[in-house]
Design a protein around this motif. Structure first.
Motif, short mmCIF file in Angstrom:
data_model
loop_
_atom_site.label_atom_id
_atom_site.label_comp_id
_atom_site.label_asym_id
_atom_site.label_seq_id
_atom_site.Cartn_x
_atom_site.Cartn_y
_atom_site.Cartn_z
N ARG B 15 1.29 -1.41 -0.05
CA ARG B 15 0.12 0.32 0.04
C ARG B 15 0.59 0.93 0.46
O ARG B 15 1.95 1.34 1.23
CB ARG B 15 -0.73 -0.36 1.12
N ASP B 17 0.32 5.21 0.09
CA ASP B 17 -0.70 6.15 0.08
C ASP B 17 -2.37 5.55 -0.06
O ASP B 17 -2.24 4.64 0.42
CB ASP B 17 -0.57 7.44 -0.47
N ASN B 18 -2.95 5.49 -1.01
CA ASN B 18 -4.36 4.95 -1.24
C ASN B 18 -4.07 4.06 -2.66
O ASN B 18 -5.20 4.07 -3.02
CB ASN B 18 -5.53 6.55 -1.11
N THR B 19 -2.98 4.50 -2.92
CA THR B 19 -2.71 3.12 -3.85
C THR B 19 -2.10 1.95 -4.09
O THR B 19 -1.35 1.43 -2.48
CB THR B 19 -2.89 3.88 -5.17
N VAL B 39 -6.31 1.72 -7.61
CA VAL B 39 -6.91 1.04 -6.83
C VAL B 39 -7.82 0.71 -7.31
O VAL B 39 -8.95 0.02 -7.05
CB VAL B 39 -6.38 0.94 -5.23
N GLU B 40 -8.63 1.86 -8.58
CA GLU B 40 -10.10 2.04 -7.92
C GLU B 40 -9.96 1.02 -9.45
O GLU B 40 -11.32 0.88 -9.74
CB GLU B 40 -10.17 3.45 -8.58
N SER B 56 -0.15 -5.02 6.14
CA SER B 56 -0.93 -3.23 6.25
C SER B 56 -1.31 -3.17 4.19
O SER B 56 -2.96 -3.02 4.28
CB SER B 56 -0.30 -2.21 6.35
N PHE B 60 -5.96 -3.17 3.61
CA PHE B 60 -6.16 -2.00 2.30
C PHE B 60 -7.00 -2.87 1.10
O PHE B 60 -8.19 -2.69 1.02
CB PHE B 60 -5.25 -1.62 1.53
N LYS B 63 -10.64 -3.85 2.33
CA LYS B 63 -11.40 -2.42 2.54
C LYS B 63 -12.24 -2.08 1.07
O LYS B 63 -13.09 -1.46 1.02
CB LYS B 63 -11.32 -1.34 3.63
N GLN B 64 -11.31 -2.53 0.52
CA GLN B 64 -11.86 -1.43 -0.96
C GLN B 64 -11.90 -3.37 -1.83
O GLN B 64 -12.37 -3.52 -3.52
CB GLN B 64 -10.32 -1.85 -2.19
#
Lengths: 169, 335
Positions: B15, B17-19, B39-40, B56, B60, B63-64
């Motif tokens: 992971r 940050d958020n990707t 990630v999207e 971690s 992540f 959650k996705q």
């Protein structure tokens, strides 16, 4: 008794089959791009919206923007196509607020893409109608209630349940 | 549209940050090129190589809602990391269980899966019959087994018929692929020749594709009807895969062999086991992905849908059957 949310009220005015399925936890929204678009609109439509608006939970329903001082509910929708159901949803919010002891709440329905707004308030007739909606919803929630048939409306094509309902063989 | 990502090379996924950040390892095991996977954009991950990751990352991914499917060195499916169930429907779960417990209800569904599978594999044979390959004798024989399906009284009997159908079908296979290959008998664990190796690998991809689609519906992947629900096994995916294997896997095999995209040199024989070499694996995965994305005009939906979406539609049909809205009819290729 099963819980009734504003989503139930909205779906009751759109499609009884959708309500029946939704009530049995058969959700399809997670696959719908329209729903994702709606969420995005919700987050971005009014960046300057004042801080006095609060998100509140009432009887299982969630009101996203409520101004407790002026007693006004705001609801953002992306298209006016199913306006009747949007108005019903807002009237149900107002009814819930009245039940919770708020005097004379009003609501504004906002269509930012069309730059249109609509003021909604609750009349005595509405209060009677809401009782009828709730009875109708409870009938559909009943254990033995069969799933209502498809309604074959043009707006079915945009519904997240379209594939589920019309897949055929 | 989210995509499936296949990780073949050894590396580290983290992971950032958020990707997602993927660092490939070079031949000396040292970190090399860094890539980012938005990630999207990720539907799920299929891991073939050796992957380093920490909790971690999995938190992540969880959650996705991204699942990770693992395959061992020999390309066997070994297990999955599945994000927490995010769609739960108690009533459907109860119905699914009841359809398993009640013998007539279970039989009705199990029979449908075999019917669908047989229809689709006959479709393959007929297609080649029309193109001058003589497989009529196998078609006749399979039709005989299909005619016996309604009389099967129990699931093991159905499984037996299913086995006979497949066995006959494999005999026909030899006439549909270049002369370098022969099916012989179907061998798994381990597959002993090229066709078997290809089929095992393809079936695993199909199975994982079905599992991914089931995951996005309210169905419980562990309660199945044709296959026996097994602990730690998502056997409903096996039921669904039965229907789709002829289209997604078998046609893929015909294609890659006839077009010589895969050749005898792409396999290694090793201690009585036959496996695909890595470039060939990549070819199969690429062709499989192309197939999943390929679209057809759907008869009742009146729009084009991908093969991948057809699997999801099958889940909807199954849900409707279990909730007693509409009887399940297995997917039968109509084109």
């Amino acid at each position: 008794m099963r819980i009734i949310t504003a989503t139930h009220v909205k779906y009751y005015h759109v499609c009884h089959r959708k309500l029946w399925l939704f009530d049995r936890d058969l959700w399809m929204e997670h696959t719908s791009e329209a729903v994702q678009g709606g969420e995005l609109l919700h987050q971005t439509a009014y960046p300057q919206r004042a801080e006095r608006y609060r998100e509140i939970s009432l009887g299982g329903s969630k009101i996203d923007f409520y101004d407790p001082h002026r007693r006004v509910v705001h609801e953002i929708k992306s298209s006016q196509k199913l306006e009747e159901s949007h108005v019903a949803q807002l009237k149900y919010y107002l009814w819930l607020l009245e039940e919770a002891g708020v005097e004379g709440p009003t609501a504004i329905l906002e269509y930012p893409k069309q730059r249109q707004t609509l003021h909604v308030s609750l009349t005595a007739d509405d209060r009677t109608a809401i009782q009828q909606w709730l009875t109708g919803i409870r009938q559909l929630q009943a254990e033995e209630a069969p799933c209502p048939p498809t309604i074959n409306k043009p707006f079915c094509r945009q519904c997240s349940y379209y594939d589920f309902c019309y897949v055929g063989e | 549209m989210r995509k499936t990502y296949y990780l073949f090379n050894p590396g580290r996924l983290a992971r950032k940050d958020n990707t997602l950040q993927y660092t490939a390892y070079d031949e000396d095991g040292l970190p090399g090129q860094v890539k980012y996977l938005p990630v999207e954009d990720v539907a799920d991950l299929y891991v073939f190589g050796s992957l380093d990751a920490n909790s971690s990352l999995y938190n992540f991914l969880g959650k996705q809602g991204i699942s990770v499917h693992f395959f061992d060195y020999y390309e066997h499916y070994t297990g999955s990391f599945m994000a927490k169930e995010y769609l739960l429907a108690g009533k459907l779960q109860v119905q699914q269980t009841q359809h398993y417990i009640s013998k007539p209800k279970r039989m009705a569904l199990a029979r449908k899966f075999v019917e669908g599978s047989a229809f689709n594999l006959l479709k393959n044979l007929r297609y080649y019959q029309g193109r001058g390959r003589d497989v009529a004798v196998y078609i006749d024989q399979i039709e005989g087994y299909v005619a016996a399906l309604p009389h099967a009284a129990a699931v093991p009997e159905l499984m037996g018929l299913e086995g006979n159908i497949r066995q006959t079908y494999y005999a026909g296979f030899d006439r549909l692929v270049p002369g370098d290959y022969s099916f012989g008998t179907r061998t798994t664990q381990p597959p002993q020749n090229e066709l078997n190796a290809l089929m095992s690998f393809g079936n695993m991809l199909c199975y994982a594709a079905c599992l991914s689609q089931i995951y996005h519906t309210q169905l419980n992947p562990t309660i199945s009807f044709l296959h026996e629900p097994g602990t730690r096994r998502f056997s409903l995916a096996l039921d669904l895969a039965e229907v789709f294997k002829p289209l997604l896997v078998d046609r893929l095999i015909f294609r890659v062999l006839n077009k010589k995209e895969i050749q005898p040199k792409d396999f290694v024989q090793d201690l009585g086991r036959c496996v695909l070499k890595e470039p060939a694996r990549k070819t199969v995965v690429r062709v499989f992905e192309e197939r999943l994305k390929e679209t057809i005009q759907h008869r009742s939906l009146k729009r084009s849908v991908s093969y991948q979406h057809l699997i999801k539609l099958e889940c909807y049909k199954l849900t409707k059957h279990l909730m007693q809205l509409e009887e399940y009819k297995p997917f039968k290729a109509w084109w």
